[in-house]
Design a protein around this motif. Structure first.
Motif, PDB file in Angstrom:
ATOM      1  N   UNK A 180     -15.192  -1.358  -4.502  1.00  6.54           N
ATOM      2  CA  UNK A 180     -13.981  -1.354  -3.686  1.00  6.54           C
ATOM      3  C   UNK A 180     -12.778  -0.871  -4.475  1.00  6.54           C
ATOM      4  N   UNK A 181     -12.631  -1.367  -5.691  1.00  7.87           N
ATOM      5  CA  UNK A 181     -11.429  -1.080  -6.483  1.00  7.87           C
ATOM      6  C   UNK A 181     -11.365   0.382  -6.894  1.00  7.87           C
ATOM      7  N   UNK A 182     -12.478   0.980  -7.278  1.00  7.84           N
ATOM      8  CA  UNK A 182     -12.416   2.379  -7.714  1.00  7.84           C
ATOM      9  C   UNK A 182     -11.999   3.287  -6.550  1.00  7.84           C
ATOM     10  N   UNK A 183     -12.393   2.915  -5.340  1.00  2.66           N
ATOM     11  CA  UNK A 183     -11.973   3.678  -4.168  1.00  2.66           C
ATOM     12  C   UNK A 183     -10.478   3.515  -3.928  1.00  2.66           C
ATOM     13  N   UNK A 184      -9.991   2.283  -4.015  1.00  7.05           N
ATOM     14  CA  UNK A 184      -8.566   2.022  -3.824  1.00  7.05           C
ATOM     15  C   UNK A 184      -7.726   2.733  -4.875  1.00  7.05           C
ATOM     16  N   UNK A 185      -8.139   2.657  -6.135  1.00  4.51           N
ATOM     17  CA  UNK A 185      -7.387   3.325  -7.204  1.00  4.51           C
ATOM     18  C   UNK A 185      -7.336   4.827  -6.978  1.00  4.51           C
ATOM     19  N   UNK A 186      -8.451   5.404  -6.587  1.00  3.52           N
ATOM     20  CA  UNK A 186      -8.501   6.853  -6.377  1.00  3.52           C
ATOM     21  C   UNK A 186      -7.650   7.271  -5.193  1.00  3.52           C
ATOM     22  N   UNK A 187      -7.670   6.493  -4.115  1.00  2.00           N
ATOM     23  CA  UNK A 187      -6.821   6.793  -2.967  1.00  2.00           C
ATOM     24  C   UNK A 187      -5.350   6.754  -3.361  1.00  2.00           C
ATOM     25  N   UNK A 188      -4.984   5.738  -4.128  1.00  3.13           N
ATOM     26  CA  UNK A 188      -3.585   5.588  -4.530  1.00  3.13           C
ATOM     27  C   UNK A 188      -3.149   6.734  -5.439  1.00  3.13           C
ATOM     28  N   UNK A 226       0.812  -1.211   0.000  1.00  5.91           N
ATOM     29  CA  UNK A 226       0.000   0.000   0.000  1.00  5.91           C
ATOM     30  C   UNK A 226       0.849   1.266   0.000  1.00  5.91           C
ATOM     31  N   UNK A 227       2.140   1.135   0.224  1.00  3.46           N
ATOM     32  CA  UNK A 227       2.987   2.304   0.394  1.00  3.46           C
ATOM     33  C   UNK A 227       4.064   2.443  -0.668  1.00  3.46           C
TER      34      UNK A 227
END
Length: 423
Positions: free
Chosen positions: A289-297, A217-218
């Motif tokens: 879930x994935x669209x949120x993760x992609x946007x956060x990244x 994640x980092x």
């Protein structure tokens, strides 16, 4: 970008691909660029020894994993100075806290006899409601949980003793660290609520064994991902239990509620370590879930990466979710039905009470009116939509449509009655 993050506001981050840096972000990047960071196992271990005055790390099999962490991070060509600073500080903290865990266990060997009694363990895809569910269950004070301030300093030192001006120095440090992070990435709080009192994932205890999917994640670390996925994690789950025993010794009770999305792909190790647990598995349309993760990244990349390239998170995380969910489909059958609750996002947001009733029944805990009122109050006080909502735009920010992602997860829809959420 539009929106200022006021209560209830819809926030549209329009500079995802070409970030316009704030003064705080520019200053942080410039300041971190002045430092050098030696990502080598020996440096971390020797610095941790000097910092703590301790020398016994316990079983040394973790060194191989720490070596891979360091190699993978050193191979990440686009890790920014801020990203390097954050990782370096974090890894040193884990090495130091491992020394403290081993030290307290040597001084109090009875710790390893403490029973972790029938924990409630939440797992689910990242960004599927696991954080809110964990916080909700943690509002029931019959259960022990892991607040962030305690997760990042599980064994207090002499410097952590309460004073007349600071009743909890560990909390104070955690709060200062979060405020610093929020100053750099102010909209992250609207994507993932976080405070010093936020109930942390138990991954912080697994990281003391230098494993888990944490550093994925980092940084961009495919070398570590491949190593982690190809090695048995039972030993690291045993270290998680050890961490829970230490924390129980320091402050009970011994009935825990914990969570980590990673557990979905480690169900055999989870079951072997906590055979009497109640397993609460959340499910959501992978696109949600994935669209949120992609946007956060992509949002975080403005300070954690030297480039903001949507192809980087898109190329990594869609495939990573597939592995996570494929392993859940493969291994879910090992969880005893009488100890397992599958929570579907579309049902949870409409009617949480029947789901809470089932969780408490399978955990063999009474759910009386007072407890239910406490849970309802937490839900009202921590409704993610009240503070503000970030717009996630797959087409604009990532050149991909929802169905392009969803079509890769038919195996998951075939196994679990997940409702399509994102059009």
């Amino acid at each position: 970008m539009s929106g200022s993050g006021k209560s209830g506001e819809v926030i549209d981050i329009t500079d995802m691909r070409h970030p316009v840096l704030s003064d705080a972000q520019k200053m942080a990047l410039a300041g971190a660029a002045q430092a050098t960071f030696d990502f080598s196992t020996n440096t971390f271990l020797e610095t941790a020894k000097a910092q703590t005055g301790l020398s016994d790390f316990g079983a040394m099999d973790f060194v191989e994993r720490l070596n891979i962490w360091c190699e993978a991070i050193n191979e990440d060509a686009f890790l920014s100075p801020v990203g390097k600073a954050g990782l370096w500080t974090m890894i040193l903290r884990y090495a130091s806290d491992r020394l403290r865990v081993e030290d307290i266990c040597k001084r109090h060997p009875e710790i390893l006899d403490i029973e972790i009694d029938r924990p409630i363990i939440v797992a689910g895809p990242p960004r599927s409601g696991t954080t809110h569910l964990l916080g909700l269950l943690s509002a029931d004070k019959r259960l022990r949980s892991l607040p962030w301030w305690e997760a990042i300093a599980p064994v207090p030192t002499d410097a952590d003793a309460p004073t007349a001006t600071d009743p909890n120095p560990r909390w104070t440090r955690a709060d200062a660290g979060w405020q610093q992070f929020e100053a750099l990435l102010p909209y992250m709080a609207y994507m993932h609520e976080f405070t010093a009192d936020h109930i942390s994932e138990d991954i912080e205890l697994q990281a003391l064994d230098f494993s888990s999917y944490l550093i994925e994640w980092m940084a961009h670390v495919p070398k570590w991902r491949d190593y982690y996925l190809s090695h048995d994690q039972t030993g690291t789950y045993a270290y998680l239990k050890k961490g829970l025993q230490v924390l129980t010794f320091l402050k009970g009770p011994n009935r825990w509620v914990i969570k980590c999305p990673q557990h979905m792909e480690q169900l055999p190790a989870l079951r072997a370590t906590f055979p009497d647990a109640t397993y609460v598995i959340t499910h959501r349309d992978p696109v949600g879930s994935i669209r949120s993760t992609l946007s956060m990244a992509l949002y975080a990349s403005r300070v954690l990466r030297t480039k903001s390239d949507p192809e980087e998170p898109k190329g990594y995380w869609i495939d990573r979710y597939k592995t996570l969910l494929e392993r859940c489909v493969r291994d879910h059958h090992i969880l005893p039905p009488e100890q397992t609750v599958d929570v579907y996002f579309h049902e949870w947001i409409k009617a949480p009470n029947p789901i809470l009733t089932e969780i408490y029944a399978k955990a063999d805990m009474p759910l009386d009116a007072r407890t239910l009122a406490t849970l309802h109050q937490y839900h009202a006080d921590n409704d993610p939509g009240v503070k503000g909502r970030v717009v996630f735009n797959l087409e604009r920010d990532f050149d991909i449509a929802a169905e392009d992602i969803r079509s890769q997860f038919q195996f998951y829809f075939d196994r679990f009655p997940v409702q399509k959420e994102v059009k």
